[in-house]
Design a protein around this motif. Structure first.
Motif, PDB file in Angstrom:
ATOM      1  N   GLY A  78      -2.494   8.451   8.579  1.00  0.00           N
ATOM      2  CA  GLY A  78      -3.018   8.313   9.961  1.00  0.00           C
ATOM      3  C   GLY A  78      -4.633   8.120  10.209  1.00  0.00           C
ATOM      4  N   ARG A  79      -5.337   7.974   9.064  1.00  0.00           N
ATOM      5  CA  ARG A  79      -6.557   7.802   9.200  1.00  0.00           C
ATOM      6  C   ARG A  79      -7.079   6.382   9.129  1.00  0.00           C
ATOM      7  N   GLY A  80      -6.350   5.162   8.967  1.00  0.00           N
ATOM      8  CA  GLY A  80      -6.704   3.833   9.113  1.00  0.00           C
ATOM      9  C   GLY A  80      -7.154   3.588   7.321  1.00  0.00           C
ATOM     10  N   TYR A  81      -6.651   4.152   6.302  1.00  0.00           N
ATOM     11  CA  TYR A  81      -6.859   3.880   5.194  1.00  0.00           C
ATOM     12  C   TYR A  81      -6.134   2.748   4.761  1.00  0.00           C
ATOM     13  N   PHE A 126       0.876  -1.225   0.001  1.00  0.00           N
ATOM     14  CA  PHE A 126      -0.084  -0.007  -0.068  1.00  0.00           C
ATOM     15  C   PHE A 126       1.046   1.242   0.176  1.00  0.00           C
ATOM     16  N   ARG A 127       0.377   2.398  -0.675  1.00  0.00           N
ATOM     17  CA  ARG A 127       1.086   3.372  -0.486  1.00  0.00           C
ATOM     18  C   ARG A 127      -0.138   4.576  -0.626  1.00  0.00           C
ATOM     19  N   LEU A 128       0.200   5.553   0.470  1.00  0.00           N
ATOM     20  CA  LEU A 128      -0.981   6.500   0.227  1.00  0.00           C
ATOM     21  C   LEU A 128      -0.638   7.948   0.056  1.00  0.00           C
ATOM     22  N   VAL A 129      -1.435   8.857  -0.413  1.00  0.00           N
ATOM     23  CA  VAL A 129      -1.075  10.154  -0.358  1.00  0.00           C
ATOM     24  C   VAL A 129      -0.608  10.697   0.889  1.00  0.00           C
ATOM     25  N   PRO A 130       0.244  11.586   1.296  1.00  0.00           N
ATOM     26  CA  PRO A 130       0.593  11.942   2.528  1.00  0.00           C
ATOM     27  C   PRO A 130      -0.689  12.558   3.329  1.00  0.00           C
ATOM     28  N   GLY A 131      -1.577  13.439   2.668  1.00  0.00           N
ATOM     29  CA  GLY A 131      -2.672  13.912   3.315  1.00  0.00           C
ATOM     30  C   GLY A 131      -3.386  12.867   3.990  1.00  0.00           C
ATOM     31  N   ARG A 132      -3.553  11.875   3.449  1.00  0.00           N
ATOM     32  CA  ARG A 132      -4.409  10.790   3.929  1.00  0.00           C
ATOM     33  C   ARG A 132      -3.670   9.732   5.056  1.00  0.00           C
ATOM     34  N   ARG A 179       6.216   3.520  10.204  1.00  0.00           N
ATOM     35  CA  ARG A 179       4.743   3.706   9.871  1.00  0.00           C
ATOM     36  C   ARG A 179       4.383   2.393   9.089  1.00  0.00           C
ATOM     37  N   SER A 180       5.130   1.996   8.197  1.00  0.00           N
ATOM     38  CA  SER A 180       4.521   0.806   7.546  1.00  0.00           C
ATOM     39  C   SER A 180       4.583  -0.374   8.221  1.00  0.00           C
ATOM     40  N   GLN A 181       5.683  -0.451   9.324  1.00  0.00           N
ATOM     41  CA  GLN A 181       5.846  -1.668   9.929  1.00  0.00           C
ATOM     42  C   GLN A 181       4.714  -1.619  11.175  1.00  0.00           C
ATOM     43  N   ARG A 182       4.060  -0.617  11.590  1.00  0.00           N
ATOM     44  CA  ARG A 182       3.118  -0.667  12.435  1.00  0.00           C
ATOM     45  C   ARG A 182       1.828  -1.150  11.765  1.00  0.00           C
ATOM     46  N   ALA A 183       1.550  -0.646  10.575  1.00  0.00           N
ATOM     47  CA  ALA A 183       0.660  -1.000   9.801  1.00  0.00           C
ATOM     48  C   ALA A 183       0.550  -2.374   9.513  1.00  0.00           C
ATOM     49  N   VAL A 184       1.553  -3.176   9.093  1.00  0.00           N
ATOM     50  CA  VAL A 184       1.793  -4.462   8.961  1.00  0.00           C
ATOM     51  C   VAL A 184       1.536  -5.455  10.030  1.00  0.00           C
ATOM     52  N   GLU A 185       2.050  -5.026  11.244  1.00  0.00           N
ATOM     53  CA  GLU A 185       1.987  -5.544  12.376  1.00  0.00           C
ATOM     54  C   GLU A 185       0.406  -5.593  12.997  1.00  0.00           C
TER      55      GLU A 185
END
Length: 199
Positions: free
Chosen positions: A118-121, A110-116, A152-158
């Protein structure tokens, strides 16, 4: 799935797409090219992983063609994520999904626009991708790569209940100190682990 998984009331969005609680996820088209390029050219996005930076729009065109090949050949690939929220409909949120890696595992990304951020997307996209991968080929492990230091990505994956199964040099990275972390939803055989870490 429960409401907090982001998939309550999923509806089909053909072809190859789905709707989650806040997003429409669909295979990429030529109309997405400029926004996807801008995403991959943004230093805030590629900063943790400089090898993924796009310098020319031709790189993005080639990547999107590979994604289309995944959809055509494997029945699943990367989605473009656009907002389905009232007042924000159709806005580009980012990309994400699963693709078949070396024929031995699904790879989540996954890769998100920076403005998005921290919102759970990322979680919402990833839960949808994992469910789709399990429907298409449930016998394959589901994996994710993260460069060490990309917290940031590590936390999302875990948060997806994937477990760290390997840590070692990032093959092909010109930075010899770069360390790759490999996560998986299950233990990996030596052959699968070799295929995923030696290239």
């Amino acid at each position: 799935m429960t409401d907090h998984d982001g998939l309550h009331g999923v509806q089909a969005v053909p072809p190859g797409g789905i709707a989650t609680a806040r997003l429409v996820l669909r295979p990429p088209t030529d109309l997405d090219l400029r926004e996807v390029f801008d995403l991959y050219a943004d230093p805030r996005v590629w900063g943790p992983d400089p090898m993924t930076r796009h310098h020319r729009i031709a790189q993005t065109e080639q990547m999107i063609e590979r994604w289309r090949g995944s959809w055509a050949g494997d029945g699943l690939g990367m989605w473009v994520a656009r907002s389905a929220e009232e007042g924000d409909e159709g806005a580009f949120v980012g990309i994400g999904g699963c693709f078949l890696r070396y024929g031995v595992a699904w790879n989540l990304g996954f890769r998100l626009v920076p403005g998005r951020w921290g919102r759970g997307y990322a979680h919402e996209i990833s839960v949808a991708a994992m469910a789709a991968a399990h429907r298409v080929r449930p016998e394959l492990p589901l994996t994710a790569y993260v460069l060490a230091g990309n917290d940031r990505s590590q936390r999302a994956v875990e948060r997806l209940d994937l477990r760290l199964v390997w840590r070692g040099p990032d093959a092909g990275n010109p930075d010899s100190s770069a360390i790759r972390l490999l996560y998986s939803d299950r233990p990996l055989s030596p052959a699968v682990l070799h295929a995923l870490t030696e290239r």
